[in-house]
Motif scaffolding. Structure first.
Motif, mmCIF file in Angstrom:
data_model
loop_
_atom_site.group_PDB
_atom_site.id
_atom_site.type_symbol
_atom_site.label_atom_id
_atom_site.label_comp_id
_atom_site.label_asym_id
_atom_site.label_seq_id
_atom_site.Cartn_x
_atom_site.Cartn_y
_atom_site.Cartn_z
ATOM 1 N N HIS A 1 0.818 -1.214 0.000
ATOM 2 C CA HIS A 1 0.000 0.000 0.000
ATOM 3 C C HIS A 1 0.853 1.264 0.000
ATOM 4 O O HIS A 1 0.329 2.354 0.218
ATOM 5 C CB HIS A 1 -0.937 0.014 1.211
ATOM 6 N N MET A 2 2.186 1.089 -0.178
ATOM 7 C CA MET A 2 3.121 2.213 -0.155
ATOM 8 C C MET A 2 3.021 3.021 1.139
ATOM 9 O O MET A 2 3.214 4.234 1.136
ATOM 10 C CB MET A 2 2.918 3.132 -1.374
ATOM 11 N N GLU A 3 2.710 2.359 2.255
ATOM 12 C CA GLU A 3 2.721 3.043 3.558
ATOM 13 C C GLU A 3 4.122 2.876 4.126
ATOM 14 O O GLU A 3 4.369 2.040 4.997
ATOM 15 C CB GLU A 3 1.664 2.437 4.476
ATOM 16 N N ILE A 4 5.045 3.693 3.580
ATOM 17 C CA ILE A 4 6.455 3.448 3.839
ATOM 18 C C ILE A 4 6.855 3.820 5.267
ATOM 19 O O ILE A 4 7.631 3.118 5.908
ATOM 20 C CB ILE A 4 7.323 4.212 2.810
ATOM 21 N N ALA A 5 6.285 4.916 5.797
ATOM 22 C CA ALA A 5 6.602 5.299 7.177
ATOM 23 C C ALA A 5 6.188 4.176 8.129
ATOM 24 O O ALA A 5 6.933 3.825 9.056
ATOM 25 C CB ALA A 5 5.902 6.598 7.544
ATOM 26 N N GLU A 6 5.015 3.591 7.876
ATOM 27 C CA GLU A 6 4.546 2.475 8.704
ATOM 28 C C GLU A 6 5.480 1.269 8.565
ATOM 29 O O GLU A 6 5.762 0.573 9.541
ATOM 30 C CB GLU A 6 3.120 2.062 8.313
ATOM 31 N N LEU A 7 5.972 1.045 7.330
ATOM 32 C CA LEU A 7 6.888 -0.070 7.098
ATOM 33 C C LEU A 7 8.170 0.116 7.919
ATOM 34 O O LEU A 7 8.621 -0.809 8.607
ATOM 35 C CB LEU A 7 7.214 -0.169 5.599
ATOM 36 N N TYR A 8 8.726 1.330 7.872
ATOM 37 C CA TYR A 8 9.920 1.610 8.684
ATOM 38 C C TYR A 8 9.623 1.375 10.159
ATOM 39 O O TYR A 8 10.407 0.762 10.874
ATOM 40 C CB TYR A 8 10.362 3.066 8.503
ATOM 41 N N ALA A 9 8.469 1.890 10.615
ATOM 42 C CA ALA A 9 8.126 1.784 12.030
ATOM 43 C C ALA A 9 8.018 0.316 12.437
ATOM 44 O O ALA A 9 8.565 -0.096 13.472
ATOM 45 C CB ALA A 9 6.812 2.514 12.298
ATOM 46 N N LEU A 10 7.369 -0.489 11.604
ATOM 47 C CA LEU A 10 7.187 -1.901 11.935
ATOM 48 C C LEU A 10 8.541 -2.624 11.952
ATOM 49 O O LEU A 10 8.814 -3.442 12.835
ATOM 50 C CB LEU A 10 6.238 -2.564 10.926
ATOM 51 N N LEU A 11 9.412 -2.283 10.983
ATOM 52 C CA LEU A 11 10.727 -2.918 10.964
ATOM 53 C C LEU A 11 11.513 -2.537 12.217
ATOM 54 O O LEU A 11 12.218 -3.369 12.792
ATOM 55 C CB LEU A 11 11.502 -2.532 9.701
ATOM 56 N N LEU A 12 11.356 -1.274 12.653
ATOM 57 C CA LEU A 12 12.010 -0.862 13.904
ATOM 58 C C LEU A 12 11.531 -1.727 15.065
ATOM 59 O O LEU A 12 12.328 -2.197 15.880
ATOM 60 C CB LEU A 12 11.692 0.607 14.212
ATOM 61 N N VAL A 13 10.212 -1.946 15.126
ATOM 62 C CA VAL A 13 9.651 -2.771 16.204
ATOM 63 C C VAL A 13 10.240 -4.183 16.138
ATOM 64 O O VAL A 13 10.677 -4.739 17.151
ATOM 65 C CB VAL A 13 8.103 -2.822 16.097
ATOM 66 N N ILE A 14 10.270 -4.756 14.928
ATOM 67 C CA ILE A 14 10.771 -6.131 14.770
ATOM 68 C C ILE A 14 12.243 -6.213 15.190
ATOM 69 O O ILE A 14 12.640 -7.113 15.932
ATOM 70 C CB ILE A 14 10.584 -6.612 13.318
ATOM 71 N N PHE A 15 13.057 -5.238 14.727
ATOM 72 C CA PHE A 15 14.486 -5.273 15.073
ATOM 73 C C PHE A 15 14.684 -5.102 16.578
ATOM 74 O O PHE A 15 15.528 -5.759 17.174
ATOM 75 C CB PHE A 15 15.253 -4.196 14.297
#
Lengths: 254, 246
Positions: A223-237
């Motif tokens: 969905h090109m929600e890139i800020a959310e993608l970064y945020a989720l990757l931060l959570v996962i890491f």
């Protein structure tokens, strides 16, 4: 060496300063890129946007649902993969010819990219938790098998003789002498296995699934929600680092 | 041959024969399992029909490019961490943390930046490899035997001469360990990303054949990737042992 002139405390202070300066520089560079318009809109979202997205997904119950799914699958994958890995190590150490015969296959298969087995696992288990757990277990098995076998081979022979002189059974020898002595290696194996199982499960979710953190990430991407993608990757890491740290803490220091 | 080697090879052969017999006798469903003989025969078809050789070259050129970039960047960074210990104090912890982080999960970000392209694949391969090269280079420089440096000083070498004549040659085996790890990590990630984004060489072939339900071809491609990676790991390991006789 360059640092000899500095006192240790001053060196430490300088290091902290460099760290802070680097983080600040990276952050500024990031913001500059975000505002530069060099990238197609949204590829490099400003940190403010990412922070807002992070706050957004942290209060979203969907995150915890996905976390529960992925967490359960990783735990199951670890239990199966590490269980089999430890069993391989125990048998390989107890019957040296078996250990020697199969070790090289394990050793060379260990670094092959496990994700390519995903289509086979899909045929075997269908889309669902089974496939993801199998992917994670397959990834977790190899580091644990290698770590356990090498740990058991280095057990102090004195301990083994003590066990024998107490007439321990094979089972008792395994549980009371070998495994405790190889605990460090087993825990190192567990840390590696955790990383591989996590990657295995998440990649399976990204590639073909409809639940879990990996699926959530690829939905953001689609969905090109890139800020959310970064945020989720931060959570996962961050979660991965916490679990890694916890297992590291369990590991006895010598 | 050692008995253990024979036992290992015999087990592998027995497992293949058992699978062959079970699938042949119809005891295992053919839409899930494929006879090993069919797999091997299909590898030939893949060369003819799916340009397996070209894909092999593509995957390996991405791998070598990633590891090459990781070397070009990683060796100077590793040297800087060794030369300026305060940098090591500041960065080594973070770099080591990167080494154990699930970096492959970052691939959607590279996908956003570079699209479904070779650049995404090489960038990911570089990222996972450079960490290993940095850490091994620094470690190697730290472990240069003091007596070698003492010899250098007694010849009144300049700092630069000391580096080029003494430290760098003494660190070559360690640097090669780093490059070997970079190659291994890069290959894993290149094939993985190719599979995940359905683009490029061998990984893409597997994804493609799976999507087309060509089960025999898919197994053959997976078998080929396993054989290729095992041979590759084995060769780099031999090379490393040869460089590091101790």
């Amino acid at each position: 060496m360059a640092a000899t002139g500095l006192s240790a405390a001053r060196g430490h202070g300088v290091a902290t300063l460099i760290q802070a300066a680097t983080l600040a520089a990276l952050w500024l560079a990031w913001e500059a890129l975000a505002r530069s318009g060099l990238f197609f809109e949204g590829v490099v979202p400003s940190s403010l946007k990412v922070a807002r997205a992070l706050a957004g997904i942290l209060v979203d119950p969907a995150l915890y649902g996905a976390l529960l799914v992925t967490g359960t699958e990783v735990a199951a994958a670890l239990a199966i993969g590490c269980g089999l890995g430890i069993a391989f190590g125990l048998v390989g150490a107890a019957v040296p010819i078996l250990g020697e015969a199969y070790e090289r296959y394990i050793h060379y298969l260990a670094p092959t990219p496990k994700i390519i087995f995903l289509p086979i696992l899909l045929l075997l288990f269908g889309v669902g938790a089974g496939m993801k757990i199998a992917m994670g277990a397959l990834s977790a098995f190899f580091p644990m098998a290698i770590a356990t076998l090498s740990g058991l081979r280095q057990v102090d022979p004195v301990l083994v003789r003590v066990g024998r002189s107490f007439h321990l059974t094979r089972r008792q020898m395994a549980l009371k002498i070998y495994l405790p002595a190889a605990l460090r290696s087993v825990l190192t194996g567990l840390r590696l296995s955790f990383g591989f199982a996590l990657v295995g499960v998440l990649l399976a979710e990204i590639k073909m699934s409809n639940r879990g953190l990996g699926f959530m990430a690829i939905q953001f991407y689609n969905h090109m929600e890139i800020a959310e993608l970064y945020a989720l990757l931060l959570v996962i890491f961050a979660l991965a680092a916490v679990v890694n740290g916890l297992i590291g803490r369990l590991t006895p220091r010598t | 041959m050692r008995p253990a080697t024979i036992l290992g090879a015999a087990t592998l052969l027995a497992a293949a024969l058992a699978l062959e017999a079970l699938v042949g006798a119809g005891l295992l469903p053919t839409y899930i399992f494929v006879r090993p003989s069919t797999m091997l025969a299909t590898i030939g078809d893949l060369f003819r029909e799916e340009d397996l050789a070209g894909r092999f070259l593509l995957t390996f050129s991405s791998t070598f490019l990633s590891a090459g970039l990781a070397t070009v960047v990683g060796v100077p960074v590793g040297w800087a961490l060794y030369r300026y210990r305060v940098l090591s104090a500041a960065y080594a912890g973070g770099i080591a943390a990167l080494a154990s982080a699930p970096l492959i999960l970052l691939y959607p970000l590279f996908l956003v930046a570079f699209g479904r392209s070779q650049a995404t694949i090489v960038a990911m391969g570089f990222l996972v490899g450079v960490v290993a090269v940095i850490l091994k280079t620094e470690e190697g420089l730290i472990e240069v035997r003091p007596v070698l440096r003492a010899v250098g000083s007694s010849f009144r070498l300049t700092r630069a001469q000391l580096f080029w004549k003494i430290e760098l040659p003494a660190t070559v085996p360690a640097i090669f360990s780093g490059i070997r790890l970079a190659l291994v990590f890069a290959l894993i990630n290149v094939v993985g990303i190719e599979f995940l984004i359905n683009f490029g060489g061998l990984g893409q072939l597997i994804a493609d054949l799976a999507d087309r339900y060509e089960t025999a071809g898919m197994y053959a491609a997976i078998l080929f990737v396993i054989i290729v990676s095992v041979v590759f790991f084995w060769m780099t390991e031999k090379l490393e042992r040869w460089l590091r006789p101790a």
